[in-house]
Design an enzyme around this catalytic site. Sequence first.
Site, PDB file in Angstrom:
ATOM      1  CG  HIS A   1      -0.258   8.846   1.964  1.00 34.09           C
ATOM      2  ND1 HIS A   1      -1.124   7.776   1.930  1.00 34.09           N
ATOM      3  CD2 HIS A   1       0.087   8.995   3.274  1.00 34.09           C
ATOM      4  CE1 HIS A   1      -1.323   7.319   3.157  1.00 34.09           C
ATOM      5  NE2 HIS A   1      -0.598   8.033   3.992  1.00 34.09           N
TER       6      HIS A   1
ATOM      7  CD  GLU B   1      -3.588   9.941   2.826  1.00 38.73           C
ATOM      8  OE1 GLU B   1      -3.393   9.847   4.050  1.00 38.73           O
ATOM      9  OE2 GLU B   1      -4.205   9.081   2.171  1.00 38.73           O
TER      10      GLU B   1
ATOM     11  CG  HIS C   1       0.819  10.487   7.064  1.00 36.27           C
ATOM     12  ND1 HIS C   1      -0.221   9.878   6.375  1.00 36.27           N
ATOM     13  CD2 HIS C   1       0.629  11.828   6.920  1.00 36.27           C
ATOM     14  CE1 HIS C   1      -1.018  10.806   5.875  1.00 36.27           C
ATOM     15  NE2 HIS C   1      -0.511  12.005   6.192  1.00 36.27           N
TER      16      HIS C   1
ATOM     17  CG  HIS D   1      -1.738  -1.140   1.444  1.00 34.21           C
ATOM     18  ND1 HIS D   1      -2.746  -1.471   0.561  1.00 34.21           N
ATOM     19  CD2 HIS D   1      -1.758  -2.106   2.399  1.00 34.21           C
ATOM     20  CE1 HIS D   1      -3.342  -2.571   0.987  1.00 34.21           C
ATOM     21  NE2 HIS D   1      -2.770  -2.970   2.102  1.00 34.21           N
TER      22      HIS D   1
ATOM     23  CB  THR E   1      -5.808   8.343   5.455  1.00 34.92           C
ATOM     24  OG1 THR E   1      -4.502   7.780   5.241  1.00 34.92           O
ATOM     25  CG2 THR E   1      -5.704   9.613   6.278  1.00 34.92           C
ATOM     26  CB  THR E   2      -5.145   2.889   5.112  1.00 35.87           C
ATOM     27  OG1 THR E   2      -4.657   2.631   6.439  1.00 35.87           O
ATOM     28  CG2 THR E   2      -4.147   3.709   4.350  1.00 35.87           C
TER      29      THR E   2
HETATM   30  N1  LIG Z   1      -2.307   7.431   6.770  1.00 36.04           N
HETATM   31  S1  LIG Z   1      -2.281   6.622   8.139  1.00 36.04           S
HETATM   32  O1  LIG Z   1      -3.621   6.575   8.687  1.00 36.04           O
HETATM   33  O2  LIG Z   1      -1.295   7.223   9.015  1.00 36.04           O
HETATM   34  C1  LIG Z   1      -1.734   4.992   7.801  1.00 36.04           C
HETATM   35  C2  LIG Z   1      -1.531   4.536   6.519  1.00 36.04           C
HETATM   36  F1  LIG Z   1      -1.778   5.297   5.456  1.00 36.04           F
HETATM   37  C3  LIG Z   1      -1.022   3.260   6.291  1.00 36.04           C
HETATM   38  F2  LIG Z   1      -0.830   2.847   5.029  1.00 36.04           F
HETATM   39  C4  LIG Z   1      -0.731   2.412   7.321  1.00 36.04           C
HETATM   40  S2  LIG Z   1      -0.054   0.838   6.977  1.00 36.04           S
HETATM   41  O3  LIG Z   1       1.136   1.083   6.185  1.00 36.04           O
HETATM   42  O4  LIG Z   1       0.160   0.129   8.186  1.00 36.04           O
HETATM   43  C5  LIG Z   1      -1.132  -0.081   5.915  1.00 36.04           C
HETATM   44  C6  LIG Z   1      -2.505  -0.141   6.401  1.00 36.04           C
HETATM   45  O5  LIG Z   1      -2.675  -0.165   7.745  1.00 36.04           O
HETATM   46  C7  LIG Z   1      -0.985   2.843   8.620  1.00 36.04           C
HETATM   47  N2  LIG Z   1      -0.753   1.917   9.616  1.00 36.04           N
HETATM   48  C8  LIG Z   1      -1.156   2.072  10.976  1.00 36.04           C
HETATM   49  C9  LIG Z   1      -2.626   1.930  11.190  1.00 36.04           C
HETATM   50  C10 LIG Z   1      -3.082   0.539  10.909  1.00 36.04           C
HETATM   51  C11 LIG Z   1      -2.359  -0.494  11.721  1.00 36.04           C
HETATM   52  C12 LIG Z   1      -0.971  -0.148  12.108  1.00 36.04           C
HETATM   53  C13 LIG Z   1      -0.164  -1.036  12.828  1.00 36.04           C
HETATM   54  C14 LIG Z   1       1.135  -0.711  13.176  1.00 36.04           C
HETATM   55  C15 LIG Z   1       1.673   0.512  12.779  1.00 36.04           C
HETATM   56  C16 LIG Z   1       0.901   1.405  12.066  1.00 36.04           C
HETATM   57  C17 LIG Z   1      -0.393   1.090  11.797  1.00 36.04           C
HETATM   58  C18 LIG Z   1      -1.471   4.143   8.844  1.00 36.04           C
HETATM   59  F3  LIG Z   1      -1.665   4.593  10.100  1.00 36.04           F
HETATM   60 ZN   LIG Z   2      -0.587   7.909   5.962  1.00 33.29          ZN
END
Ligand SMILES: NS(=O)(=O)c1c(F)c(F)c(S(=O)(=O)CCO)c(N[C@H]2CCCc3ccccc32)c1F
Ligand SMILES: [Zn+2]
Length: 263
Positions: free
Chosen positions: A93, A104, A117, A66, A198-199
């Site tokens: 992103h 975003e 981020h 992703h 945001t995901t």
């Molecule tokens: N834009 S955003 O909201 O900041 C954002 C992302 F866009 C994003 F792609 C990720 S991801 O790469 O983990 C792929 C999808 O969860 C995260 N992960 C976070 C939240 C989900 C679970 C998790 C577990 C351990 C560490 C980080 C995270 C994310 F927070």
């Molecule tokens: Zn993000």
Amino acid sequence: GSKWSYIGPDGEKAWPKKYPFCGGVFQSPIDFHKDILQYDSNLLPLEFIGYNVPSTDQFTLINNGHSVKMYLSPAMSIRNLPFEYTASQLHLHWGNRNKSEGSEHTISGKHFAAELHIVHYNSEKYPDITAAMDKADGLAVLAVLLEIGPFNPSYEKIFRHFWNVKYKDQKVLVPGFNIQELLPDRLDEYYRYKGSLTTPPCYPSVLWTVFRKPVKISQEQLLALETAMYCTESDDPEPLEMVDNFRNVQEFHERLVFISFHE
Ligand SMILES: NS(=O)(=O)c1c(F)c(F)c(S(=O)(=O)CCO)c(N[C@H]2CCCc3ccccc32)c1F
Ligand SMILES: [Zn+2]
């Protein structure tokens, strides 16, 4: 496995079917425009602890299909938020080589080229990010808007490794450096609001801090970000470019974004 994407039948319009919170309240990202902004004098500059990671330490950079994400050191944390938040990972992103408008968050409807981020979790109340990520006060994410300018040697410390994480699940070790170098110089000027991941699973669990000042990276660095990586595994017969991995801005009803600066 997380079956969602940014394009096609599993794109963001379909997210709420499998991930109900994505169709819920307090969703991110949003557009920052004049009539929802309110100055708040209590918003202090953030204080970073342990962000200057020695080069003897190493961060793991991974392509998760992703985004490209880099796990950070648990010695890194932020103060001056309602709780102490410990760093978990950073990721980006971006858009595509023909349309470098992949941020975003937007400001007065304007997209920036890309967005960094840095994800933190509330380590005062929760043992780890998995316990924190679905709690209203669980996460704090710092966002840096990226735009075109001179070559940025600090971002290059991450970008130079993109060629080793071209495909899903590939990873590489990055020598430690001062993560604060990735932030703008004005840490006292930012947008603050309660929003969501945001995901998927889009939990409304994020205290967002979006720095007002964008950071510049070069056209070549942006092109590398836009063209280096694939969402698919190295042996996939139908490779999918990792581009346009940003969510569209969400409705923001009857809510305010607090700003630490005067217009
Ligand atoms: N834009 S955003 O909201 O900041 C954002 C992302 F866009 C994003 F792609 C990720 S991801 O790469 O983990 C792929 C999808 O969860 C995260 N992960 C976070 C939240 C989900 C679970 C998790 C577990 C351990 C560490 C980080 C995270 C994310 F927070
Ligand atoms: Zn993000």
